[in-house]
Scaffold this motif. Structure first.
Motif, mmCIF file in Angstrom:
data_model
loop_
_atom_site.group_PDB
_atom_site.id
_atom_site.type_symbol
_atom_site.label_atom_id
_atom_site.label_comp_id
_atom_site.label_asym_id
_atom_site.label_seq_id
_atom_site.Cartn_x
_atom_site.Cartn_y
_atom_site.Cartn_z
ATOM 1 N N ALA A 18 0.834 -1.213 0.000
ATOM 2 C CA ALA A 18 0.000 0.000 0.000
ATOM 3 C C ALA A 18 0.862 1.253 0.000
ATOM 4 C CB ALA A 18 -0.933 -0.018 1.213
ATOM 5 N N SER A 19 1.940 1.249 0.748
ATOM 6 C CA SER A 19 2.854 2.402 0.785
ATOM 7 C C SER A 19 3.470 2.648 -0.580
ATOM 8 C CB SER A 19 3.952 2.165 1.833
ATOM 9 O OG SER A 19 3.357 2.006 3.107
ATOM 10 N N LEU A 20 3.821 1.529 -1.238
ATOM 11 C CA LEU A 20 4.422 1.684 -2.571
ATOM 12 C C LEU A 20 3.403 2.302 -3.558
ATOM 13 C CD1 LEU A 20 6.775 1.193 -4.515
ATOM 14 C CD2 LEU A 20 5.851 -1.118 -4.921
ATOM 15 N N GLY A 21 2.143 1.845 -3.519
ATOM 16 C CA GLY A 21 1.128 2.414 -4.418
ATOM 17 C C GLY A 21 0.849 3.869 -4.091
ATOM 18 N N LEU A 22 0.820 4.211 -2.780
ATOM 19 C CA LEU A 22 0.559 5.588 -2.370
ATOM 20 C C LEU A 22 1.679 6.502 -2.812
ATOM 21 C CD1 LEU A 22 -1.337 7.497 -0.854
ATOM 22 C CD2 LEU A 22 -0.074 6.921 1.256
ATOM 23 N N VAL A 23 2.929 6.028 -2.688
ATOM 24 C CA VAL A 23 4.069 6.847 -3.117
ATOM 25 C C VAL A 23 4.001 7.108 -4.618
ATOM 26 C CG1 VAL A 23 6.579 6.858 -3.391
ATOM 27 C CG2 VAL A 23 5.552 6.206 -1.203
ATOM 28 N N LEU A 24 3.672 6.063 -5.389
ATOM 29 C CA LEU A 24 3.592 6.238 -6.844
ATOM 30 C C LEU A 24 2.450 7.179 -7.212
ATOM 31 C CD1 LEU A 24 4.205 2.564 -8.078
ATOM 32 C CD2 LEU A 24 5.792 4.505 -8.171
ATOM 33 N N TYR A 25 1.368 7.139 -6.492
ATOM 34 C CA TYR A 25 0.214 7.991 -6.832
ATOM 35 C C TYR A 25 0.475 9.450 -6.480
ATOM 36 C CZ TYR A 25 -4.494 9.923 -6.687
ATOM 37 O OH TYR A 25 -5.597 10.734 -6.870
ATOM 38 N N SER A 26 1.130 9.690 -5.329
ATOM 39 C CA SER A 26 1.311 11.072 -4.870
ATOM 40 C C SER A 26 2.562 11.724 -5.404
ATOM 41 C CB SER A 26 1.345 11.095 -3.333
ATOM 42 O OG SER A 26 2.401 10.319 -2.862
ATOM 43 N N GLY A 32 -4.624 6.492 -9.952
ATOM 44 C CA GLY A 32 -4.952 5.588 -8.850
ATOM 45 C C GLY A 32 -5.055 4.140 -9.279
ATOM 46 N N THR A 33 -5.547 3.905 -10.484
ATOM 47 C CA THR A 33 -5.690 2.515 -10.936
ATOM 48 C C THR A 33 -4.331 1.873 -11.120
ATOM 49 O OG1 THR A 33 -7.763 3.104 -12.059
ATOM 50 C CG2 THR A 33 -6.680 1.045 -12.712
ATOM 51 N N GLU A 34 -3.456 2.612 -11.788
ATOM 52 C CA GLU A 34 -2.116 2.066 -12.025
ATOM 53 C C GLU A 34 -1.370 1.854 -10.706
ATOM 54 O OE1 GLU A 34 -0.334 4.834 -14.650
ATOM 55 O OE2 GLU A 34 -1.423 4.105 -16.435
ATOM 56 N N SER A 35 -1.531 2.846 -9.788
ATOM 57 C CA SER A 35 -0.868 2.681 -8.479
ATOM 58 C C SER A 35 -1.399 1.448 -7.746
ATOM 59 C CB SER A 35 -1.103 3.939 -7.618
ATOM 60 O OG SER A 35 -0.573 5.073 -8.241
ATOM 61 N N ALA A 36 -2.701 1.159 -7.852
ATOM 62 C CA ALA A 36 -3.263 -0.039 -7.202
ATOM 63 C C ALA A 36 -2.724 -1.315 -7.825
ATOM 64 C CB ALA A 36 -4.795 0.002 -7.285
ATOM 65 N N ILE A 37 -2.592 -1.288 -9.192
ATOM 66 C CA ILE A 37 -2.049 -2.482 -9.862
ATOM 67 C C ILE A 37 -0.622 -2.750 -9.409
ATOM 68 C CG2 ILE A 37 -1.388 -3.431 -12.099
ATOM 69 C CD1 ILE A 37 -3.810 -1.936 -13.280
ATOM 70 N N VAL A 38 0.186 -1.649 -9.368
ATOM 71 C CA VAL A 38 1.584 -1.803 -8.926
ATOM 72 C C VAL A 38 1.611 -2.324 -7.489
ATOM 73 C CG1 VAL A 38 3.702 -0.580 -8.418
ATOM 74 C CG2 VAL A 38 2.460 -0.083 -10.537
ATOM 75 N N ALA A 39 0.733 -1.802 -6.625
ATOM 76 C CA ALA A 39 0.709 -2.248 -5.226
ATOM 77 C C ALA A 39 0.333 -3.727 -5.115
ATOM 78 C CB ALA A 39 -0.269 -1.380 -4.426
ATOM 79 N N LEU A 40 -0.677 -4.154 -5.932
ATOM 80 C CA LEU A 40 -1.061 -5.572 -5.914
ATOM 81 C C LEU A 40 0.053 -6.462 -6.442
ATOM 82 C CD1 LEU A 40 -4.802 -5.334 -7.124
ATOM 83 C CD2 LEU A 40 -3.956 -5.852 -4.834
ATOM 84 N N THR A 41 0.755 -5.971 -7.458
ATOM 85 C CA THR A 41 1.870 -6.755 -7.995
ATOM 86 C C THR A 41 2.977 -6.913 -6.946
ATOM 87 O OG1 THR A 41 1.357 -5.924 -10.219
ATOM 88 C CG2 THR A 41 3.546 -6.888 -9.865
ATOM 89 N N ALA A 42 3.290 -5.822 -6.258
ATOM 90 C CA ALA A 42 4.321 -5.902 -5.206
ATOM 91 C C ALA A 42 3.880 -6.835 -4.083
ATOM 92 C CB ALA A 42 4.591 -4.502 -4.665
ATOM 93 N N LEU A 43 2.577 -6.755 -3.741
ATOM 94 C CA LEU A 43 2.080 -7.663 -2.689
ATOM 95 C C LEU A 43 2.163 -9.126 -3.116
ATOM 96 C CD1 LEU A 43 0.697 -7.990 0.046
ATOM 97 C CD2 LEU A 43 -1.524 -7.659 -1.118
ATOM 98 N N THR A 44 1.876 -9.358 -4.415
ATOM 99 C CA THR A 44 1.963 -10.749 -4.912
ATOM 100 C C THR A 44 3.384 -11.276 -4.834
ATOM 101 O OG1 THR A 44 0.100 -10.312 -6.391
ATOM 102 C CG2 THR A 44 1.488 -12.216 -6.893
#
Length: 498
Positions: A18-26, A32-44
């Motif tokens: 989540a931190s990684l997606g938030l950093v990419l978004y801000s 937001g969609t791309e940041s969520a995808i990146v966050a899910l990929t990192a979590l996976t």
């Protein structure tokens, strides 16, 4: 149940993604969609990495557990093998013990069968003997040979040796007057304790003839328990008969026999008689014992001692009941050879006694180590007040001191009731003396009976001793063989006791 560490790791991975997606978004300006995808990929990726690392760690743990299990299995196999070996050894011991017990039972059964046969033969002999007595009853007077065989049998009571004795000895008054054959008159002359008026040469010649003609007699004097006065042991006292059937006491001929080298032959004959008498006594009771005196020169003579040792080895079963008696001076003057011979007797289970005690300076530990189990002290010496200051221990404490080392104190030469009362205060357990009974003679040929042994066994015993025990004069008396008749008399008496 999920472990707390797993939950913590999962929360951390979600926070990291989540931190990684938030950093990419801000910061990067990504939608937001791309940041969520990146966050899910990192979590996976984090989840896959954690799963792989946990799987590798589990495999290493399982391998260690398998290794530990293998080592435990190997240890268990070794222990099982050891228990199996011990079990096999125990089974072997049990099997050997059972085999030995069966062999012993078979041997005992064989001995019982043999004894049964001997008892049947004994019953037949008794019946024949009673028939002979019934047939000879009308005779006017007994034959001299018969008198010589039956008259001396009465003095020693071997029928009930453990019955209570009277507190005072029976009177020695003469029996009612009756016709006495010449042989009986010669027998009554045997009561004379010694023959006076003889020099050493005459005694030596008499002694040689007595040994050659088997005129060495055994007298038995009982030892009783105090205060019950029950017979527990017998002491064998040696007497020599001359040509006129007069007795020579041991005090008169022992020193001459030792000086002339005849004491070894006398001791051999006395040992044989003691063993035979002991066998007769043990028919009635297994706890009876016989004290047999042995001279110091016999213990120190290698040839004579070897003969005695061979005979005693053949009768090793009687060792607990046959006590060998030595003088106190003999024990104090033991040399290397005597000590070795004494140890050889002790190794075979024979016990020793000390008599002729002149003082109470006694070392019980040393005596017990050498096999001494009895000490005979004169009653006058025990009751002498001077001994309290002359010895290291008071006479009243001597019995307890000896008892600590397994030695029994016997008070001998007791001649009065007052002495018995005083000795009871000293905790003396055994007594001997004329107050209880004087030495009584055996039958003149009574010691030739083997006391339950067969004639062949008697011949073997005599052969091992090196000297015969049958009297030539008795064999030719009245023109008939006297030894068989006498053996029948002894067997008849034994049958009546049974």
């Amino acid at each position: 149940m999920i472990r707390i560490s797993t939950i913590f790791i999962a929360i951390c991975m979600v926070l990291v993604a989540a931190s990684l997606g938030l950093v990419l978004y801000s910061v990067a300006g990504i939608s937001g969609t791309e940041s969520a995808i990146v966050a899910l990929t990192a979590l996976t990726f984090l989840i896959l990495y954690n799963a792989v690392s946990m799987r590798l760690r589990d495999r290493s743990d399982v391998g260690g557990q398998i290794a530990d299990l293998s080592r435990g299995t190997a240890d268990l196999a070794r222990q099982v093998a050891e228990f199996g070996r011990r079990l096999a050894a125990m089974e072997g011991r049990v099997a050997s013990s059972n085999s030995a017990n069966s062999d012993r039972v078979q041997s005992v059964v064989g001995e019982i069968n043999e004894l049964g046969g001997l008892v049947r033969q004994l019953a037949a002999t008794v019946s024949t003997h009673e028939d002979l007595l019934a047939g000879s009853a009308p005779a006017s007077a007994p034959a001299p040979a018969a008198v010589a065989r039956t008259e001396p049998e009465a003095p020693v009571d071997l029928i009930a040796p453990f019955e209570e004795r009277p507190t005072t000895p029976p009177p020695l008054s003469a029996p009612p007057p009756r016709p006495t054959p010449p042989v009986v008159q010669a027998q009554t002359a045997n009561a004379v304790p010694a023959v006076n008026g003889r020099n050493q040469t005459q005694i030596l010649a008499t002694l040689r003839n007595a040994i050659d003609e088997n005129r060495i007699d055994i007298f038995l004097q009982p030892m009783v328990t105090l205060p019950q006065r029950k017979v527990r042991f017998y002491e064998a006292v040696t007497r020599v008969r001359d040509e006129r059937d007069q007795l020579i006491a041991a005090e008169e001929f022992i020193s001459i026999a030792e000086a002339s080298g005849l004491i070894g032959r006398i001791d051999n004959m006395v040992l044989l008689r003691c063993v035979q008498v002991l066998r007769r006594l043990m028919v009635r009771n297994k706890d009876v014992g016989v004290f047999c005196n042995v001279a110091a020169s016999t213990l120190g003579n290698s040839t004579t001692f070897a003969q005695c040792l061979d005979f005693l080895e053949a009768n090793r079963a009687l060792a607990p009941s046959l006590v060998l008696e030595f003088k106190q001076s003999t024990f104090r003057a033991l040399g290397p050879a005597e000590t070795e011979n004494l140890a050889a007797l002790a190794q075979r289970g024979f016990r020793f006694s000390i008599d002729h005690v002149t003082d109470l300076r006694i070392e019980p530990r040393e005596l017990a180590d050498r096999g001494v189990r009895f000490i005979k002290v004169p009653a006058s010496l025990l009751l002498d007040p001077k001994q309290a200051s002359a010895s290291d221990i008071h006479p009243s404490d001597l019995s307890d001191l000896l008892g600590r080392f397994g030695i029994d104190l016997i008070a001998e030469r007791i001649e009065g009731e007052r002495a018995v009362v005083d000795l009871l205060d000293y905790d003396v357990r055994f007594g001997q003396g004329f107050l209880f009974a004087p030495p009584r003679p055996l039958r003149p040929e009574g010691a030739s009976a083997t006391g339950g042994a067969s004639p062949n066994q008697a011949q073997d015993i005599q052969g091992s001793n090196g000297s015969g025990t049958s009297s030539p004069s008795a064999a030719t008396s009245a023109g008939t063989p006297a030894a068989p008749s006498q053996r029948v008399t002894g067997n008849a008496a034994l049958a009546r006791r049974i």
